[in-house]
Design a protein around this motif. Structure first.
Motif, mmCIF file in Angstrom:
data_model
loop_
_atom_site.group_PDB
_atom_site.id
_atom_site.type_symbol
_atom_site.label_atom_id
_atom_site.label_comp_id
_atom_site.label_asym_id
_atom_site.label_seq_id
_atom_site.Cartn_x
_atom_site.Cartn_y
_atom_site.Cartn_z
ATOM 1 N N VAL A 42 8.990 63.701 14.734
ATOM 2 C CA VAL A 42 9.701 64.949 14.997
ATOM 3 C C VAL A 42 9.426 65.446 16.406
ATOM 4 N N GLU A 43 10.343 66.293 16.865
ATOM 5 C CA GLU A 43 10.155 66.990 18.133
ATOM 6 C C GLU A 43 10.287 68.480 17.847
ATOM 7 N N ALA A 44 9.306 69.244 18.311
ATOM 8 C CA ALA A 44 9.352 70.695 18.171
ATOM 9 C C ALA A 44 9.807 71.299 19.483
ATOM 10 N N ARG A 45 10.683 72.278 19.364
ATOM 11 C CA ARG A 45 11.143 73.039 20.524
ATOM 12 C C ARG A 45 10.667 74.472 20.312
ATOM 13 N N LEU A 46 9.605 74.827 21.011
ATOM 14 C CA LEU A 46 9.019 76.147 20.863
ATOM 15 C C LEU A 46 9.892 77.195 21.531
ATOM 16 N N PRO A 47 9.768 78.458 21.091
ATOM 17 C CA PRO A 47 10.588 79.523 21.676
ATOM 18 C C PRO A 47 10.448 79.656 23.194
ATOM 19 N N ASP A 48 9.304 79.264 23.758
ATOM 20 C CA ASP A 48 9.119 79.370 25.214
ATOM 21 C C ASP A 48 9.708 78.184 25.970
ATOM 22 N N GLY A 49 10.361 77.240 25.248
ATOM 23 C CA GLY A 49 10.977 76.088 25.888
ATOM 24 C C GLY A 49 10.118 74.837 25.890
ATOM 25 N N THR A 50 8.843 74.968 25.531
ATOM 26 C CA THR A 50 7.951 73.814 25.449
ATOM 27 C C THR A 50 8.425 72.874 24.353
ATOM 28 N N ARG A 51 8.298 71.576 24.604
ATOM 29 C CA ARG A 51 8.630 70.565 23.597
ATOM 30 C C ARG A 51 7.391 69.747 23.294
ATOM 31 N N ARG A 52 7.196 69.474 22.012
ATOM 32 C CA ARG A 52 6.061 68.652 21.571
ATOM 33 C C ARG A 52 6.556 67.669 20.527
ATOM 34 N N THR A 53 5.935 66.508 20.498
ATOM 35 C CA THR A 53 6.271 65.523 19.477
ATOM 36 C C THR A 53 5.091 65.362 18.530
ATOM 37 N N ALA A 54 5.407 64.941 17.306
ATOM 38 C CA ALA A 54 4.371 64.735 16.302
ATOM 39 C C ALA A 54 4.916 63.852 15.195
ATOM 40 N N ALA A 55 4.009 63.315 14.413
ATOM 41 C CA ALA A 55 4.368 62.646 13.168
ATOM 42 C C ALA A 55 4.288 63.703 12.074
ATOM 43 N N ALA A 56 5.174 63.599 11.088
ATOM 44 C CA ALA A 56 5.200 64.574 10.001
ATOM 45 C C ALA A 56 5.541 63.869 8.696
ATOM 46 N N THR A 57 5.188 64.510 7.591
ATOM 47 C CA THR A 57 5.631 64.047 6.282
ATOM 48 C C THR A 57 6.327 65.200 5.577
ATOM 49 N N VAL A 58 7.296 64.846 4.742
ATOM 50 C CA VAL A 58 8.038 65.831 3.962
ATOM 51 C C VAL A 58 7.177 66.229 2.764
ATOM 52 N N GLU A 59 7.014 67.537 2.573
ATOM 53 C CA GLU A 59 6.180 68.054 1.481
ATOM 54 C C GLU A 59 6.918 69.168 0.750
ATOM 55 N N GLU A 60 6.418 69.520 -0.421
ATOM 56 C CA GLU A 60 6.931 70.664 -1.165
ATOM 57 C C GLU A 60 5.782 71.606 -1.483
ATOM 58 N N VAL A 61 6.077 72.894 -1.432
ATOM 59 C CA VAL A 61 5.091 73.917 -1.735
ATOM 60 C C VAL A 61 5.707 74.855 -2.765
ATOM 61 N N ALA A 62 5.001 75.061 -3.875
ATOM 62 C CA ALA A 62 5.450 76.013 -4.887
ATOM 63 C C ALA A 62 4.697 77.314 -4.678
ATOM 64 N N ARG A 63 5.440 78.396 -4.649
ATOM 65 C CA ARG A 63 4.832 79.714 -4.498
ATOM 66 C C ARG A 63 5.176 80.545 -5.724
ATOM 67 N N GLY A 64 4.263 81.404 -6.112
ATOM 68 C CA GLY A 64 4.406 82.188 -7.329
ATOM 69 C C GLY A 64 5.681 82.990 -7.433
ATOM 70 N N GLU A 65 6.180 83.522 -6.324
ATOM 71 C CA GLU A 65 7.339 84.400 -6.391
ATOM 72 C C GLU A 65 8.670 83.663 -6.472
ATOM 73 N N THR A 66 8.672 82.366 -6.304
ATOM 74 C CA THR A 66 9.916 81.607 -6.373
ATOM 75 C C THR A 66 9.736 80.394 -7.288
ATOM 76 N N PRO A 67 10.653 80.201 -8.246
ATOM 77 C CA PRO A 67 10.495 79.094 -9.187
ATOM 78 C C PRO A 67 10.824 77.724 -8.596
ATOM 79 N N VAL A 68 11.551 77.694 -7.487
ATOM 80 C CA VAL A 68 11.945 76.421 -6.868
ATOM 81 C C VAL A 68 10.999 76.118 -5.702
ATOM 82 N N PRO A 69 10.392 74.927 -5.686
ATOM 83 C CA PRO A 69 9.508 74.594 -4.560
ATOM 84 C C PRO A 69 10.260 74.604 -3.230
#
Length: 103
Positions: A42-69
């Protein structure tokens, strides 16, 4: 050159020993086609215009207030590295799934 916007960051949390978990500021339909734990470059484009690259994995997070992860990304970065709200994360290149080795 990244062409698919995966998400805009709403919040990011460092997970010691794992990386940086980022969650979207709304639905992230571009993540839906990917199996959980799929490795992405992935490439991140920060609000200040800076760009960074990284490796990422797709994840899911369940939170109490929402039934769908919520789908987000776990970035392979030092815990101290933060990406502010509003950062755009773009797909740079799909990689192999870390568990199956398949794209």
């Amino acid at each position: 050159m990244p062409t698919i916007l995966l998400l805009r960051v709403a919040a990011a949390w460092p997970l010691p020993g794992l990386g940086l978990l980022v969650l979207p500021n709304g639905p992230a339909p571009a993540l839906a086609p990917y199996a959980l734990h799929t490795a992405l470059a992935v490439e991140a484009r920060l609000p200040d215009g800076t760009r960074r690259t990284a490796a990422a994995t797709v994840e899911e997070v369940a939170r109490g207030e929402t039934p769908v992860p919520t789908r987000g990304l776990l970035l392979d970065l030092e815990a101290a590295t933060g990406w502010p709200a509003g950062t755009e994360i773009w797909l740079a290149q799909a990689g192999p799934d870390p568990y199956t080795g398949l794209h």
